[in-house]
Write a protein that holds these residues in place. Structure first.
Motif, mmCIF file in Angstrom:
data_model
loop_
_atom_site.group_PDB
_atom_site.id
_atom_site.type_symbol
_atom_site.label_atom_id
_atom_site.label_comp_id
_atom_site.label_asym_id
_atom_site.label_seq_id
_atom_site.Cartn_x
_atom_site.Cartn_y
_atom_site.Cartn_z
ATOM 1 N N SER A 2 -21.223 -89.685 -51.530
ATOM 2 C CA SER A 2 -22.490 -90.143 -50.938
ATOM 3 C C SER A 2 -22.249 -91.265 -49.928
ATOM 4 O O SER A 2 -22.852 -91.294 -48.848
ATOM 5 N N LYS A 3 -21.337 -92.161 -50.289
ATOM 6 C CA LYS A 3 -20.982 -93.236 -49.365
ATOM 7 C C LYS A 3 -20.351 -92.664 -48.100
ATOM 8 O O LYS A 3 -20.628 -93.129 -46.979
ATOM 9 N N GLY A 4 -19.519 -91.636 -48.279
ATOM 10 C CA GLY A 4 -18.887 -90.985 -47.126
ATOM 11 C C GLY A 4 -19.905 -90.365 -46.193
ATOM 12 O O GLY A 4 -19.772 -90.450 -44.964
ATOM 13 N N LEU A 5 -20.953 -89.726 -46.747
ATOM 14 C CA LEU A 5 -21.987 -89.130 -45.903
ATOM 15 C C LEU A 5 -22.731 -90.196 -45.105
ATOM 16 O O LEU A 5 -23.063 -89.984 -43.935
ATOM 17 N N ARG A 6 -22.987 -91.342 -45.748
ATOM 18 C CA ARG A 6 -23.666 -92.419 -45.019
ATOM 19 C C ARG A 6 -22.794 -92.927 -43.869
ATOM 20 O O ARG A 6 -23.283 -93.160 -42.754
ATOM 21 N N LEU A 50 -23.399 -92.850 -39.669
ATOM 22 C CA LEU A 50 -23.241 -93.987 -38.758
ATOM 23 C C LEU A 50 -22.242 -93.658 -37.642
ATOM 24 O O LEU A 50 -22.441 -94.054 -36.486
ATOM 25 N N ALA A 51 -21.173 -92.941 -37.995
ATOM 26 C CA ALA A 51 -20.183 -92.554 -36.981
ATOM 27 C C ALA A 51 -20.799 -91.634 -35.940
ATOM 28 O O ALA A 51 -20.523 -91.753 -34.735
ATOM 29 N N ILE A 52 -21.649 -90.714 -36.389
ATOM 30 C CA ILE A 52 -22.321 -89.800 -35.455
ATOM 31 C C ILE A 52 -23.211 -90.583 -34.500
ATOM 32 O O ILE A 52 -23.234 -90.337 -33.283
ATOM 33 N N LEU A 53 -23.966 -91.535 -35.039
ATOM 34 C CA LEU A 53 -24.827 -92.364 -34.193
ATOM 35 C C LEU A 53 -23.999 -93.153 -33.182
ATOM 36 O O LEU A 53 -24.396 -93.301 -32.016
ATOM 37 N N ALA A 54 -22.837 -93.648 -33.608
ATOM 38 C CA ALA A 54 -21.977 -94.425 -32.712
ATOM 39 C C ALA A 54 -21.459 -93.562 -31.562
ATOM 40 O O ALA A 54 -21.436 -94.002 -30.403
ATOM 41 N N VAL A 55 -21.055 -92.328 -31.869
ATOM 42 C CA VAL A 55 -20.555 -91.432 -30.817
ATOM 43 C C VAL A 55 -21.676 -91.083 -29.844
ATOM 44 O O VAL A 55 -21.478 -91.064 -28.620
ATOM 45 N N CYS A 56 -22.884 -90.809 -30.371
ATOM 46 C CA CYS A 56 -24.029 -90.510 -29.490
ATOM 47 C C CYS A 56 -24.338 -91.709 -28.593
ATOM 48 O O CYS A 56 -24.643 -91.542 -27.398
ATOM 49 N N MET A 69 -15.710 -82.776 -30.056
ATOM 50 C CA MET A 69 -14.438 -83.064 -30.717
ATOM 51 C C MET A 69 -14.450 -84.493 -31.267
ATOM 52 O O MET A 69 -14.107 -84.732 -32.432
ATOM 53 N N VAL A 70 -14.857 -85.458 -30.444
ATOM 54 C CA VAL A 70 -14.889 -86.861 -30.880
ATOM 55 C C VAL A 70 -15.903 -87.050 -32.011
ATOM 56 O O VAL A 70 -15.644 -87.766 -32.989
ATOM 57 N N LEU A 71 -17.055 -86.394 -31.901
ATOM 58 C CA LEU A 71 -18.088 -86.532 -32.926
ATOM 59 C C LEU A 71 -17.596 -86.018 -34.278
ATOM 60 O O LEU A 71 -17.727 -86.698 -35.310
ATOM 61 N N PHE A 72 -17.027 -84.797 -34.302
ATOM 62 C CA PHE A 72 -16.513 -84.246 -35.553
ATOM 63 C C PHE A 72 -15.377 -85.092 -36.108
ATOM 64 O O PHE A 72 -15.284 -85.320 -37.312
ATOM 65 N N LEU A 73 -14.505 -85.555 -35.212
ATOM 66 C CA LEU A 73 -13.353 -86.347 -35.634
ATOM 67 C C LEU A 73 -13.806 -87.672 -36.255
ATOM 68 O O LEU A 73 -13.345 -88.067 -37.345
ATOM 69 N N ALA A 74 -14.706 -88.363 -35.569
ATOM 70 C CA ALA A 74 -15.186 -89.660 -36.066
ATOM 71 C C ALA A 74 -15.938 -89.496 -37.386
ATOM 72 O O ALA A 74 -15.730 -90.268 -38.337
ATOM 73 N N ALA A 75 -16.811 -88.488 -37.462
ATOM 74 C CA ALA A 75 -17.587 -88.286 -38.688
ATOM 75 C C ALA A 75 -16.678 -87.882 -39.848
ATOM 76 O O ALA A 75 -16.840 -88.358 -40.977
ATOM 77 N N GLY A 76 -15.709 -86.995 -39.590
ATOM 78 C CA GLY A 76 -14.794 -86.572 -40.647
ATOM 79 C C GLY A 76 -13.930 -87.712 -41.139
ATOM 80 O O GLY A 76 -13.693 -87.860 -42.352
ATOM 81 N N TRP A 77 -13.463 -88.534 -40.224
ATOM 82 C CA TRP A 77 -12.622 -89.678 -40.594
ATOM 83 C C TRP A 77 -13.434 -90.696 -41.392
ATOM 84 O O TRP A 77 -12.974 -91.216 -42.422
ATOM 85 N N ALA A 78 -14.648 -90.960 -40.943
ATOM 86 C CA ALA A 78 -15.502 -91.917 -41.647
ATOM 87 C C ALA A 78 -15.807 -91.429 -43.065
ATOM 88 O O ALA A 78 -15.771 -92.203 -44.036
ATOM 89 N N TYR A 79 -16.111 -90.124 -43.197
ATOM 90 C CA TYR A 79 -16.390 -89.572 -44.523
ATOM 91 C C TYR A 79 -15.148 -89.628 -45.405
ATOM 92 O O TYR A 79 -15.195 -90.079 -46.557
#
Length: 535
Positions: A277-281, A285-291, A333-343
């Motif tokens: 759950s923490k990873g999803l949160r 945030l990572a997705i918002l940062a990339v956007c 690519m950056v969005l998926f990478l950042a979100a996956g790494w953050a999770y």
């Protein structure tokens, strides 16, 4: 899957009777798509020789000579000295310059991390858990369509999970499998945003446009079908809901679980852990940062993703935004990478940077077959262009449709139906589009339909019949999932269960395509469905 061989196999009557069984037998006799392209290249060589021998020509739709006379396109033999030399000398260039190759590999570098870190699986589970009973079907269908961004995770996670969710609330688990399968595979192109599939298909479209030489100014826009696929999702959602609740589930009857099923599958729908759950949160945030980063590069100082320098006044907004659209491949690519790494860093699946690199490398390993297929497809497309047969066929095909008096929306609807029929025999979306695009894209451009419109029409036909062809690579896996709940469930049972979805998805998809053309709506930002030849 350890139980991939469990349960009964279809009986002889199921194997030998019916149109779909004939499709299965015929399709199974077809070689691998890589060799299909090889045989097509040999056939293409023969046709090119005959076309040159008989003097097959066409007037170029755009180019004219210095004296104003039309340029005549002549068919060229692929065994001429020039084309033989080109084949061997330019082979590395032909392969590496195949447009879809770079687009797909770039996006998969990020998507592979998001998938292997567990982000996609946890996101899917969280999205469908706790849905009210009466809304369970549309929630499952919606998440299934959205899960297409997750590649294999949509099939491997969403479909068995949907069966469990339906069983948990006392509904038939086979109805859950049907709804999820219809969403993941039937709604293959329906989504709220572009993704990997858009990069793949528009790369092939770009190759077809470049090969035809009709409009050198046209540029690939990964968001070129954004509005259309979003509309497709909202059209497909009530269709899948209606078919599941009013046709499929009543036909299945009431489901009564046995003790084994309750014990064996009761624990699979466990809630997410605190770390997940923490990873999803963190991923959110990572997705918002990339956007925010892409917004800053588009609207901030210097606007690097806009063509707004000297000499750009008065140009259309979508021409100004061309760098932004073309940057979206890297953006995803950056969005998926950042979100996956953050999770992964929060959930524990990524402990250090080496884990991240390993996941990216594993994603590239999974692309091994695609690289082989792309090599074959690249040479087929290139040789088709060298022979000039693609443009000649497009010109004569466009003239034939004009002379037939067939309304353009109806003609495009027939193309959608043809694509759906071809999908019963050739399962790969990229392979089919690589076969069709060199003719369909320039032909429709000559008829006033943009490359984005041709791509959208193909997507409708490709998705609707995915769920009824045994040649779809995940069809056997769905059968395994179904047999967990009903041991006597065979190939014919699965096909029969999915036919109503296929029929209604195809009908509504064709209607949407026809309406879109009739009203001349844009398919995406900067992507009108209508097209005019340059000059």
């Amino acid at each position: 899957m350890s139980d991939s061989q469990s349960g009964p196999v279809p009986n002889e009557s199921q194997k030998s009777k019916g149109f779909l069984s004939w499709v299965e037998r015929t399709g199974n006799r077809l070689p691998d798509p890589v060799f299909i392209f090889f045989y097509l290249i040999l056939f293409l060589v023969l046709i090119s020789v005959l076309a040159q021998l008989f003097g097959l020509t066409a007037e170029h739709p755009v180019k004219v000579n210095a004296d104003g006379s039309p340029v005549i396109i002549k068919s060229a033999s692929l065994i001429s000295a020039e084309n033989i030399q080109r084949l061997w000398v330019e082979m590395p260039k032909t392969f590496t310059h195949f447009h879809p190759l770079g687009y797909v590999l770039v996006v998969m570098l990020g998507a592979g991390v998001a998938e292997r870190s567990g982000l996609f699986a946890s996101g899917i589970r969280q999205a469908v858990r706790g849905a009210p009973k009466f809304l369970l079907t549309p929630v499952v269908a919606l998440v299934a369509m959205l899960s297409n961004h997750a590649a294999d995770a949509g099939y491997v996670v969403m479909i068995p999970l949907a069966a469990i969710l339906f069983a948990t609330v006392g509904r038939h688990p086979m109805a859950g499998i049907a709804a999820a399968f219809a969403g993941v595979s039937g709604g293959f192109s329906a989504n709220v945003s572009p993704g990997q599939l858009d990069a793949l298909l528009f790369g092939i479209t770009e190759a077809a446009v470049d090969g035809a030489g009709i409009d050198p100014s046209w540029t690939m826009n990964i968001a070129g079908n954004w509005y259309f696929i979003a509309a497709l999702m909202f059209i497909y959602l009530p269709v899948i809901w209606f078919v599941t609740d009013k046709i499929i589930e009543p036909r299945l009857g009431k489901w009564v679980p046995d003790e084994r099923q309750a014990l064996e599958y009761g624990g699979e729908d466990k809630p997410l852990t605190k770390e997940q759950s923490k990873g999803l949160r963190r991923a959110g945030l990572a997705i918002l940062a990339v956007c925010a980063l892409w917004a800053a590069m588009t609207f901030g100082p210097g606007t690097p993703l806009l063509n707004d320098g000297p000499g750009t006044e008065g140009q259309d907004w979508y021409v100004t935004a061309t760098p932004f659209f073309r940057s979206l491949v890297a953006g995803f690519m950056v969005l998926f990478l950042a979100a996956g790494w953050a999770y992964g860093s929060a959930a524990g699946s990524i402990k250090n940077h080496r884990d991240l690199v390993d996941m990216m490398a594993e994603a590239m390993k999974d692309m091994g077959y695609y690289l082989v297929l792309a090599f074959a497809a690249a040479h087929f497309v290139a040789m088709f262009n060298w022979s000039n047969l693609g443009l000649i066929t497009a010109v004569h095909g466009a003239d034939g449709i004009r002379s037939s008096g067939l309304p353009l929306p109806i003609a495009l609807g027939l193309i959608v139906l043809f694509t759906g029929l071809l999908n019963l025999f050739v399962g790969s979306a990229s392979a089919k589009w690589a076969l069709l695009a060199p003719v369909l894209v320039p032909m429709l451009m000559l008829l006033g339909i943009s490359p984005e419109g041709a791509t959208a029409a193909y997507r409708v036909g490709d998705g609707a019949t995915n769920i009824i062809t045994p040649l779809m690579v995940y069809f056997p896996l769905i059968l395994v999932f179904a047999r967990r709940w009903q041991k006597d469930f065979g190939l014919g049972s699965l096909t029969a269960m999915m036919i109503p979805y296929s029929v209604w998805l195809l009908i509504t998809g064709v209607i949407l395509m026809v309406v879109w053309i009739a009203f001349g709506l844009d398919l995406g930002p900067g992507a009108p469905i209508s097209y005019s030849l340059p000059g």
